[in-house]
Design an enzyme around this catalytic site. Sequence first.
Site, PDB file in Angstrom:
ATOM      1  CB  THR A  11      -0.914  -0.004   1.246  1.00  0.00           C
ATOM      2  OG1 THR A  11      -1.615  -1.232   1.263  1.00  0.00           O
ATOM      3  CG2 THR A  11      -1.896   1.141   1.223  1.00  0.00           C
ATOM      4  CD  GLU A 124       7.283  13.759   9.594  1.00  0.00           C
ATOM      5  OE1 GLU A 124       8.190  14.544   9.857  1.00  0.00           O
ATOM      6  OE2 GLU A 124       6.336  13.543  10.380  1.00  0.00           O
ATOM      7  CB  VAL A 127       5.107   8.833  14.521  1.00  0.00           C
ATOM      8  CG1 VAL A 127       4.101   9.224  15.596  1.00  0.00           C
ATOM      9  CG2 VAL A 127       6.191   7.948  15.102  1.00  0.00           C
ATOM     10  N   GLY A 129       1.355   8.840  10.249  1.00  0.00           N
ATOM     11  CA  GLY A 129       1.131   8.764   8.795  1.00  0.00           C
ATOM     12  C   GLY A 129       1.505  10.056   8.101  1.00  0.00           C
ATOM     13  CB  ILE A 131       0.136  14.032  11.218  1.00  0.00           C
ATOM     14  CG1 ILE A 131      -1.294  13.543  11.046  1.00  0.00           C
ATOM     15  CG2 ILE A 131       0.194  15.286  12.077  1.00  0.00           C
ATOM     16  CD1 ILE A 131      -1.936  13.088  12.346  1.00  0.00           C
ATOM     17  CG  ASP A 196       0.373   1.067  15.289  1.00  0.00           C
ATOM     18  OD1 ASP A 196       1.118   0.814  14.336  1.00  0.00           O
ATOM     19  OD2 ASP A 196      -0.229   2.152  15.411  1.00  0.00           O
ATOM     20  CE  LYS A 200       1.628   4.468  14.314  1.00  0.00           C
ATOM     21  NZ  LYS A 200       0.194   4.312  13.998  1.00  0.00           N
ATOM     22  N   GLY A 297      -3.110   5.386   5.836  1.00  0.00           N
ATOM     23  CA  GLY A 297      -3.638   5.497   4.472  1.00  0.00           C
ATOM     24  C   GLY A 297      -2.528   5.668   3.458  1.00  0.00           C
TER      25      GLY A 297
HETATM   26  N1  HSE Z   1      -2.626   0.352  11.849  1.00  0.00           N
HETATM   27  C1  HSE Z   1      -2.133   1.692  11.958  1.00  0.00           C
HETATM   28  C2  HSE Z   1      -3.286   2.612  12.389  1.00  0.00           C
HETATM   29  C3  HSE Z   1      -1.564   2.133  10.652  1.00  0.00           C
HETATM   30  O1  HSE Z   1      -4.430   2.156  12.423  1.00  0.00           O
HETATM   31  O2  HSE Z   1      -3.051   3.755  12.736  1.00  0.00           O
HETATM   32  C4  HSE Z   1      -0.678   3.337  10.716  1.00  0.00           C
HETATM   33  O3  HSE Z   1       0.447   3.119  11.516  1.00  0.00           O
END
Ligand code: HSE
Length: 413
Positions: A11, A124, A127, A129, A131, A196, A200, A297
């Site tokens: 992706t 970058e 953490v 995505g 932002i 996750d 981060k 995304g």
């Molecule tokens: N699985 C993660 C989320 C993807 O839902 O934020 C981005 O790190």
Amino acid sequence: MIKIAIMGYGTIGSGVAEVLEQNRDVIAKQAGQEVELKYVLDLREFPDSPVADRIVHDFKVIEQDEEINIVVETMGGLNPAYPFVKACLLAGKHVATSNKALVAAYGTELLAVAREKGVNFLFEASVGGGIPIIRPLYRCLMGERIEEITGILNGTTNFILAKMDKEGESFENALKEAQNLGYAERNPEADVEGHDTCRKIAILTAMATGREVNFEDIYTEGITRITDIDFKYAEKMGTSVKLFGSSRMAGGKVNAFVAPVMIQKNNPLYSVNDVFNGIMVKGNMLGTSMFYGSGAGKLPTASAVVADIIEAAQNLERSLAVGWSSEKQAIESMDLARFRYFVRVAGSYRNKEEDIKRIFGKVEVVELYGMDEFAVLTAEMSEGEFKAAAVAYDSAEQARSDYGIKQMIRAMI
Ligand code: HSE
């Protein structure tokens, strides 16, 4: 012309190829020259994709090609991402990654290798995505003492909690919906158990302190035990429950945790809903700043990777002061963290009032109609004090063959 390679055409990797193509002119202008995608490393073939002619299966092709200056790692996981990234840095190539597992587990070593080789290891997209948060920490906020970073750092769990909050869904149904929409993995453990978010907040804490943070030292609790009943109380109290990754830094000491937290409407993170992320950063001069946007995304995350490609292109001959040292940052015991506590208790308040007051002190009581239980919100206390009080209450109840505490949610109210 700068030639780059992408490792992993999933992706995010395919998103990076798309952003490079769609924003070709703006990227060339910022980078000072054209950026050409020479190779895409993947185990699979992509005969119908725009990169079909650039697919390679052998990592050595990238590692040994001296024309390749910058390598993007979007494979995810640790193996083979870690040995491949390390080999790229050792070969004098800059690396941009979206892989938080890699940065949290091996960031210290990879940053040191990059410094030694005079190249950049940039992350970058690992953490928040799309932002901007890593670059603001090492650029815009470099003159600040960071006192706190608290964020909603996982879109999947935020979507699930928002569904439970706004639509009264159960955790199981909200998770199924997240899976059907492609937000949650078939195996959702990394998201719903908080792993996750833990990686981060570990990365952000290391950025803020300049020291290595072992993510395993951070107390981590996910959202699997949060129920629709909790949200019924939250509604009555004008609050909501969000999964926070949080770090507070004072006098060289760091308190960090990942857990669901009850918050009020006046909290800046209250309105962060659905798959969005929000990150609150408090600096000693800055006060509070909020970063908000798409935390996951394809194109938002790819956009952050492309910004790192441009940063590397602008700094081909020097290693930027990004990241942290190998000095270890101790994380305080969770027992010392202070919260108020939302506690659901079996029975009726009328019968339990005496024990509750004796053991928990002054509390606010919340009752829902027709339930054989009630809830209290305690005054602020340390986690250690709360645990001792909870044990004392449960023992008092058990002595009367009664049920005790049914639920506890930390509250930042
Ligand atoms: N699985 C993660 C989320 C993807 O839902 O934020 C981005 O790190």
